[in-house]
Design an enzyme around this catalytic site. Structure first.
Site, mmCIF file in Angstrom:
data_model
loop_
_atom_site.group_PDB
_atom_site.id
_atom_site.type_symbol
_atom_site.label_atom_id
_atom_site.label_comp_id
_atom_site.label_asym_id
_atom_site.label_seq_id
_atom_site.Cartn_x
_atom_site.Cartn_y
_atom_site.Cartn_z
ATOM 1 N N PRO A 137 -32.732 4.515 -26.276
ATOM 2 C CA PRO A 137 -31.827 5.395 -25.524
ATOM 3 C C PRO A 137 -30.698 5.949 -26.380
ATOM 4 O O PRO A 137 -30.277 5.336 -27.364
ATOM 5 C CB PRO A 137 -31.260 4.479 -24.431
ATOM 6 C CG PRO A 137 -32.103 3.255 -24.439
ATOM 7 C CD PRO A 137 -32.689 3.134 -25.799
ATOM 8 N N CYS A 138 -30.192 7.102 -25.980
ATOM 9 C CA CYS A 138 -28.990 7.662 -26.601
ATOM 10 C C CYS A 138 -27.794 6.997 -25.929
ATOM 11 O O CYS A 138 -27.540 7.194 -24.744
ATOM 12 C CB CYS A 138 -28.937 9.177 -26.413
ATOM 13 S SG CYS A 138 -27.575 9.964 -27.300
ATOM 14 N N GLN A 139 -27.087 6.179 -26.683
ATOM 15 C CA GLN A 139 -25.956 5.419 -26.150
ATOM 16 C C GLN A 139 -24.761 5.577 -27.075
ATOM 17 O O GLN A 139 -24.786 6.365 -28.013
ATOM 18 C CB GLN A 139 -26.354 3.936 -26.032
ATOM 19 C CG GLN A 139 -27.522 3.684 -25.073
ATOM 20 C CD GLN A 139 -28.079 2.281 -25.203
ATOM 21 O OE1 GLN A 139 -28.666 1.921 -26.222
ATOM 22 N NE2 GLN A 139 -27.916 1.480 -24.163
ATOM 23 N N TYR A 189 -23.018 4.163 -29.984
ATOM 24 C CA TYR A 189 -23.416 3.239 -31.043
ATOM 25 C C TYR A 189 -22.234 2.695 -31.844
ATOM 26 O O TYR A 189 -22.417 2.095 -32.898
ATOM 27 C CB TYR A 189 -24.378 3.945 -32.008
ATOM 28 C CG TYR A 189 -25.580 4.538 -31.321
ATOM 29 C CD1 TYR A 189 -26.543 3.724 -30.756
ATOM 30 C CD2 TYR A 189 -25.740 5.909 -31.191
ATOM 31 C CE1 TYR A 189 -27.645 4.250 -30.105
ATOM 32 C CE2 TYR A 189 -26.833 6.456 -30.538
ATOM 33 C CZ TYR A 189 -27.785 5.613 -30.000
ATOM 34 O OH TYR A 189 -28.872 6.131 -29.357
#
Length: 429
Positions: free
Chosen positions: A104-106, A108
């Site tokens: 997922p794009c979270q 970071y």
């Protein structure tokens, strides 16, 4: 490269096996309709798939994976706990040559600097850090040589407050582990696939070869897999990546309104070359119409009742209307443009999402018009094929809604297939 030598693969966040299918292919004499070619000598030896909070009803993707690839083919447990067990010596994980996965794009961001005794520490629950731990958990002598990852295209420009920071953190981590990196944002429809799905693909490798960064954009593995018009030298920008992911968190492109990362790029030793690219594909082009099943195979509940078409038309149409926030009472004007209704069958489809299933009207679900004038939603077999899985791949006993969810989370299997073929070719050279 000798075809006898296997590239042993670990598939993380495996879903229903898109990376495995694309790289390894599929052969089962009992299911000839699922026959798919391999991209090369890839062999998936370990896989993980887990849907929190972990109730049995949530694990339909893992059950599909096991149904297709065999009993015990996937570890259906929280990857964070699995890695913790390995570190404590309570679990074995085989050595692999390659790690693949869509994560997922979270956020970071790193909680503490590399120089502190505990090393870098990302936010709890952010799955990038599990990939990072997997890559380094056995030390440099047993570290996977190749990494292939998939993410949404906005990864390159997130977060809005510090454009490109998240991707810089990932590149900094890969650089710290000794990897050289290529990436491309690939719109699958531009390379002949029946869906307009734009995703970022990241290929990292351990190599002793010194790269000409600007030239690698046009001559590397990604360009071999997905040809581009060679960019002009003046169109290529160069960026330095901090050695420490904590520094990237704090300072990379601070105050910048535009991400320095564009649709193609390479990195080696912390130095990045990046630019916009134009596809250069010559070949067949598939459309939504190419994956449609016979109307005799469509259940009645997929047809939209005439009295409900108005709701669909409203949701698909353009709007400029006053709305009120139910919690605060704040009044505001809501605006959005119109969407095609019905969807064109002579073009690639829009991106399919996890909410594609269910009978309720939706702005984002696909609707087609059939020959007799009726409107209907897409059936799961059509969604499977839009992601270039064999028709019926997810038909393993789960509900139609769960099948749609799995495909909304999946990738176009042809993309890792082409990258895998190009990687094997580069190893042979």
């Amino acid at each position: 490269m000798s075809q006898e030598k296997k590239i042993r693969v670990a598939e993380l966040f495996a879903g229903v096996g898109g990376f495995r299918l694309g790289l390894e292919g599929y052969h089962d004499p009992a299911r000839p309709e699922f026959e798919m070619p391999a991209a090369g000598p890839f062999e998936t030896v370990w896989a993980n798939q887990w849907e929190p909070p972990g109730t049995d009803s949530k694990q339909f993707a893992a059950r599909c994976y096991e149904a297709r690839f065999g009993e015990g083919s996937v570890v259906n447990e929280d990857i964070h706990e699995v890695l913790a067990q390995f570190k404590r010596g309570e679990r074995e994980i085989p050595d692999v040559d390659m790690v693949v996965g869509g994560f997922p794009c979270q956020d970071y961001s790193v909680a503490k600097p590399l120089s502190m005794a505990g090393g870098i520490e990302g936010k709890k629950g952010v799955l990038w850090w599990d990939i990072y731990d997997f890559l380094r958990m056995k030390g440099p002598e047993r570290q996977p040589r190749y990494v292939l990852l998939e993410n949404v295209d906005r990864l390159l420009k997130s977060p809005a407050s510090q454009r490109g920071r998240d991707f810089a953190i990932i590149l900094s981590c890969l650089n710290e582990l000794g990897y050289s990196v290529e990436w491309r944002v690939v719109n699958s429809a531009e390379y002949g696939y029946p869906q307009r799905r734009k995703r970022t693909y990241i290929l990292a490798r351990l190599t002793g070869e010194a790269w000409d960064l600007a030239g690698r954009i046009s001559d590397g593995v990604m360009a071999e897999a997905f040809p581009i018009v060679r960019p002009e030298a003046g169109a290529i920008s160069f960026v330095d990546i901090p050695d420490d992911p904590f520094v990237a968190t704090q300072f990379f492109n601070k105050g910048g309104k535009i991400s320095p990362f564009m649709g193609a790029g390479v990195m080696q030793d912390g130095r990045v070359a990046t630019c916009k690219v134009v596809e250069n594909y010559i070949g067949p082009r598939r459309t939504l119409g190419d994956v449609l099943v016979s109307e005799s195979e469509v259940p009645s509940e997929y047809y939209i009742e005439p009295e409900k078409l108005g709701k669909w038309e409203y949701l698909k149409g353009s709007k400029s209307e006053l709305r009120v926030n139910k919690k605060t009472g704040f009044e505001y004007r809501y605006s959005e443009g119109s969407m095609a209704f019905p969807d064109s069958t002579d073009k690639p489809s829009r991106t399919i999402l996890t909410g594609e299933g269910g009978r309720g009207a939706s702005r984002f679900k696909h609707v087609i018009k059939i020959a007799d004038g009726r409107m209907r939603r897409l059936v799961p077999d059509e969604l499977d094929q839009l992601q270039c899985f064999p028709r019926g791949w997810t038909n393993t006993g789960m509900s139609d809604g769960h099948r749609a969810f799995c495909m909304g989370n999946a990738l176009v299997t042809g993309i890792p297939h082409e990258i895998g073929k190009a990687l094997v070719k580069s190893l042979g050279e």
